[in-house]
Design a protein around this motif. Structure first.
Motif, mmCIF file in Angstrom:
data_model
loop_
_atom_site.group_PDB
_atom_site.id
_atom_site.type_symbol
_atom_site.label_atom_id
_atom_site.label_comp_id
_atom_site.label_asym_id
_atom_site.label_seq_id
_atom_site.Cartn_x
_atom_site.Cartn_y
_atom_site.Cartn_z
ATOM 1 N N LEU A 72 66.154 44.104 73.780
ATOM 2 C CA LEU A 72 64.781 43.594 73.855
ATOM 3 C C LEU A 72 64.716 42.238 73.154
ATOM 4 O O LEU A 72 65.110 42.116 71.991
ATOM 5 C CB LEU A 72 63.816 44.570 73.189
ATOM 6 N N VAL A 73 64.238 41.229 73.870
ATOM 7 C CA VAL A 73 64.051 39.898 73.307
ATOM 8 C C VAL A 73 62.577 39.733 72.957
ATOM 9 O O VAL A 73 61.706 39.982 73.791
ATOM 10 C CB VAL A 73 64.493 38.803 74.300
ATOM 11 N N VAL A 74 62.310 39.315 71.707
ATOM 12 C CA VAL A 74 60.921 39.230 71.231
ATOM 13 C C VAL A 74 60.652 37.835 70.665
ATOM 14 O O VAL A 74 60.975 37.552 69.501
ATOM 15 C CB VAL A 74 60.630 40.291 70.159
ATOM 16 N N PRO A 75 60.079 36.931 71.464
ATOM 17 C CA PRO A 75 59.656 35.642 70.899
ATOM 18 C C PRO A 75 58.379 35.816 70.093
ATOM 19 O O PRO A 75 57.475 36.558 70.495
ATOM 20 C CB PRO A 75 59.409 34.775 72.140
ATOM 21 N N ILE A 76 58.313 35.158 68.937
ATOM 22 C CA ILE A 76 57.083 35.159 68.147
ATOM 23 C C ILE A 76 56.208 34.018 68.645
ATOM 24 O O ILE A 76 56.609 32.844 68.626
ATOM 25 C CB ILE A 76 57.397 35.000 66.651
ATOM 26 N N LEU A 77 55.019 34.368 69.123
ATOM 27 C CA LEU A 77 54.109 33.364 69.682
ATOM 28 C C LEU A 77 53.607 32.438 68.595
ATOM 29 O O LEU A 77 53.441 32.832 67.447
ATOM 30 C CB LEU A 77 52.930 34.067 70.358
ATOM 31 N N LYS A 111 49.827 37.110 59.676
ATOM 32 C CA LYS A 111 48.873 37.995 60.319
ATOM 33 C C LYS A 111 49.342 38.241 61.743
ATOM 34 O O LYS A 111 49.793 37.324 62.422
ATOM 35 C CB LYS A 111 47.478 37.371 60.342
ATOM 36 N N THR A 112 49.231 39.483 62.210
ATOM 37 C CA THR A 112 49.563 39.814 63.595
ATOM 38 C C THR A 112 48.284 39.773 64.409
ATOM 39 O O THR A 112 47.334 40.485 64.111
ATOM 40 C CB THR A 112 50.196 41.214 63.690
ATOM 41 N N TYR A 113 48.253 38.929 65.451
ATOM 42 C CA TYR A 113 47.038 38.817 66.255
ATOM 43 C C TYR A 113 47.251 39.304 67.695
ATOM 44 O O TYR A 113 46.281 39.453 68.440
ATOM 45 C CB TYR A 113 46.513 37.384 66.268
ATOM 46 N N ALA A 114 48.497 39.583 68.093
ATOM 47 C CA ALA A 114 48.758 40.090 69.435
ATOM 48 C C ALA A 114 50.134 40.737 69.473
ATOM 49 O O ALA A 114 51.036 40.342 68.736
ATOM 50 C CB ALA A 114 48.696 38.955 70.466
ATOM 51 N N GLU A 115 50.298 41.745 70.347
ATOM 52 C CA GLU A 115 51.620 42.341 70.550
ATOM 53 C C GLU A 115 51.682 42.976 71.926
ATOM 54 O O GLU A 115 50.705 43.516 72.428
ATOM 55 C CB GLU A 115 51.943 43.373 69.464
#
Length: 210
Positions: A72-77, A111-115
């Motif tokens: 799984l590749v996860v770019p941080i926006l 802060k996490t604002y989307a996932e």
């Protein structure tokens, strides 16, 4: 945490052009993609594989294929999006998830604002993309998020890092199977939490100031 700093003249050359404040966004995006592909080669050295049997035009033989479940590749926006194409070029069978992390510019706290990720990451190898490792807060929070979902092996890929960020991430991920792959380690953080000499705000340089 295992740290690998890629020592290659092409990586240093591309980073030099990225640092130049006069490099326009189209070239910045193109070079970022190329640089990530070089870093991804090192980052995927331990990607999980399984033995498969194939037929060549001459005979039957065995080789390797990427194991399931797929990486799984996860770019941080949003800046991590600029690294995604370079990563999936090298690992096209991977799935892609997204994490939106925002750093408070006063407290430097993430802060996490989307996932957009699977609820269960059990047994998954995850590759997190974030151009800059500054204070380590956002990347550390993202890695914790993945482990909390069941991931058991996380590799973070950054174009460059500050020593303070590397030390903070090592502390935040203590006891976890984490690998950090970097293009280089810069001198320090300034009083505003920016990497020196750095390359500025990667998101702004990739996509503009909107």
């Amino acid at each position: 945490m295992r740290v690998h700093v890629a020592d290659h003249p092409l990586i240093t050359h591309k980073l030099t052009v990225l640092r130049d404040k006069n490099t326009p966004s189209p070239i910045f995006r193109s070079l970022t993609e190329e640089l990530v592909t070089l870093l991804a080669y090192e980052a995927t050295r331990e990607v999980r594989t399984e033995t498969v049997e194939i037929e060549t035009p001459v005979t039957t033989t065995t080789g390797l294929a990427i194991s399931s479940p797929r990486p799984l590749v996860v770019p941080i926006l949003r800046a991590g999006l600029g690294m995604l194409e370079g990563m999936v070029k090298l690992l096209p069978t991977a799935e892609v998830g997204f994490l939106g992390m925002l750093r408070d510019e006063e407290t430097f706290e993430p802060k996490t604002y989307a996932e957009r990720l699977p609820d269960d990451l059990s047994g998954r190898q995850c590759f997190v993309l974030d151009p800059m490792l500054a204070t380590g807060g956002s990347l550390g929070a993202a890695i914790k998020f993945l482990f909390d979902r069941g991931a058991d092996d996380v590799t973070a890929i950054c174009l460059l890092a500050a020593p303070e960020g590397v030390a903070a991430l090592e502390k935040l991920t203590e006891g976890r199977d984490v690998k950090l792959v970097l293009g280089t380690v810069d001198e320090r953080l300034d009083e505003h939490g920016y990497i020196v000499p750095g390359l500025g705000d990667a998101g702004d340089r990739l996509y503009g100031l909107v």
